[in-house]
Design a protein around this motif. Structure first.
Motif, short mmCIF file in Angstrom:
data_model
loop_
_atom_site.label_atom_id
_atom_site.label_comp_id
_atom_site.label_asym_id
_atom_site.label_seq_id
_atom_site.Cartn_x
_atom_site.Cartn_y
_atom_site.Cartn_z
N SER A 69 0.85 -1.19 0.00
CA SER A 69 0.00 0.00 0.00
C SER A 69 0.88 1.24 0.00
N VAL A 70 0.31 2.37 -0.37
CA VAL A 70 1.04 3.63 -0.33
C VAL A 70 1.48 3.90 1.11
N SER A 71 0.61 3.61 2.08
CA SER A 71 0.94 3.83 3.48
C SER A 71 2.17 3.03 3.88
N THR A 72 2.22 1.78 3.49
CA THR A 72 3.37 0.93 3.83
C THR A 72 4.63 1.48 3.21
N LEU A 74 5.25 4.61 2.30
CA LEU A 74 5.56 5.86 2.98
C LEU A 74 6.15 5.61 4.37
N PHE A 75 5.55 4.70 5.11
CA PHE A 75 6.04 4.37 6.45
C PHE A 75 7.43 3.74 6.38
N SER A 76 7.68 2.95 5.37
CA SER A 76 9.00 2.34 5.21
C SER A 76 10.07 3.41 5.02
N ILE A 77 9.78 4.38 4.18
CA ILE A 77 10.71 5.49 3.98
C ILE A 77 10.90 6.22 5.31
N GLY A 78 9.80 6.51 5.98
CA GLY A 78 9.85 7.24 7.25
C GLY A 78 10.62 6.49 8.32
N LYS A 79 10.44 5.18 8.37
CA LYS A 79 11.15 4.37 9.37
C LYS A 79 12.65 4.45 9.15
N HIS A 80 13.08 4.39 7.91
CA HIS A 80 14.51 4.50 7.61
C HIS A 80 15.04 5.89 8.01
N LEU A 81 14.23 6.91 7.77
CA LEU A 81 14.64 8.26 8.16
C LEU A 81 14.70 8.40 9.68
N ILE A 82 13.79 7.75 10.38
CA ILE A 82 13.82 7.76 11.85
C ILE A 82 15.11 7.12 12.33
N PHE A 83 15.44 5.96 11.80
CA PHE A 83 16.66 5.27 12.23
C PHE A 83 17.90 6.10 11.91
N ASP A 84 17.91 6.74 10.75
CA ASP A 84 19.03 7.62 10.42
C ASP A 84 19.14 8.76 11.42
N ARG A 85 18.01 9.35 11.78
CA ARG A 85 18.01 10.47 12.74
C ARG A 85 18.51 9.98 14.10
#
Length: 183
Positions: A69-72, A74-85
Motif C-alpha cells: 500500500s502507499v501507506s506501507t 511511505l512508512f517504510s521510507i519514514g522508518k529509515h529516516l527515523i533510524f538515520d536520525r
C-alpha cells in the motif's frame, strides 16, 4: 481512506490525490513515530521528508509499481529516516526504553531492527514472536509495526468488529508476554 491509487494519476500530477495521501497518513505516522522518543517537531520533519521522497519517486518515474500500500511504502521510507536520525543523535532503540511488563502497546516496534547487536529482551521478543500463530503475528504487526488503528484493522481484514480486534490483540499480547516471562 483511499482504496485504489493510480500511480499514473500521481505521475501526471494529481495534486488532490497527493494531498489526500499526505493528510490520511500524517497522524498515523505521527502515532507510529512516538515509539522512538523523538521530539514532535522532528517527527513532523521526518514525515514531510518521507512524503517528499515518495512524491519525487512517483513524479520522476523511479517508483514504477507498488507491491504494497502507499501507506506501507511511505512508512517504510519514514522508518529509515527515523533510524538515520536516531543514529545521528546517538540514541539507541531498545525495549528497555519501555516498561516491558506494563506497556502492552509498545513491545513490537523493534521487531524489524537490522542491527547486529540485539539486547536480550529483543532476542526473546523476536524468538517468541516467531512462535506465535499467523493470526496473532499479522494482527500485532498491523497494529504495532504498521501503525494501523483498530478501526483500520477492521476495515482491511476479516475481523467483524473493533471489540473482536481488541480482545484478539489482548490475548495475543498476553500469550507473547507469558512466553517471554517463562524464559
Amino acid at each position: 481512506m483511499i482504496q485504489q491509487i493510480s500511480l499514473e494519476s500521481l505521475r501526471q500530477g494529481d495534486e488532490r490525490l497527493f494531498k489526500t495521501i499526505y493528510e490520511e497518513n500524517r497522524e498515523r505516522f505521527i502515532n507510529f513515530a512516538k515509539r522512538y522518543s523523538l521530539e514532535y517537531e522532528d517527527v513532523i520533519d521526518i514525515y514531510q521528508d518521507a512524503y517528499i521522497i515518495f512524491y519525487n519517486n512517483v513524479r520522476s518515474g523511479k517508483l514504477k509499481t507498488l507491491t504494497s500500500s502507499v501507506s506501507t511504502y511511505l512508512f517504510s521510507i519514514g522508518k529509515h529516516l527515523i533510524f538515520d536520525r536516531l543514529k545521528k543523535t546517538t540514541k539507541t532503540i531498545s525495549l528497555t526504553q519501555h516498561d516491558f511488563l506494563n506497556e502492552t502497546d509498545s513491545i513490537l516496534e523493534d521487531l524489524s531492527l537490522t542491527t547486529d547487536v540485539l539486547s536480550e529482551e529483543q532476542k526473546l521478543l523476536r524468538e517468541h514472536f516467531a512462535l506465535l500463530g499467523a493470526q496473532c503475528k499479522a494482527l500485532l504487526s498491523l497494529f504495532y509495526y504498521r501503525g494501523f488503528t483498530i478501526k483500520e484493522i477492521v476495515a482491511t481484514t476479516s475481523y467483524t468488529s473493533e471489540n473482536v480486534v481488541k480482545s484478539t490483540k489482548s490475548r495475543c499480547m498476553k500469550t507473547l508476554k507469558e512466553r517471554i516471562n517463562s524464559n
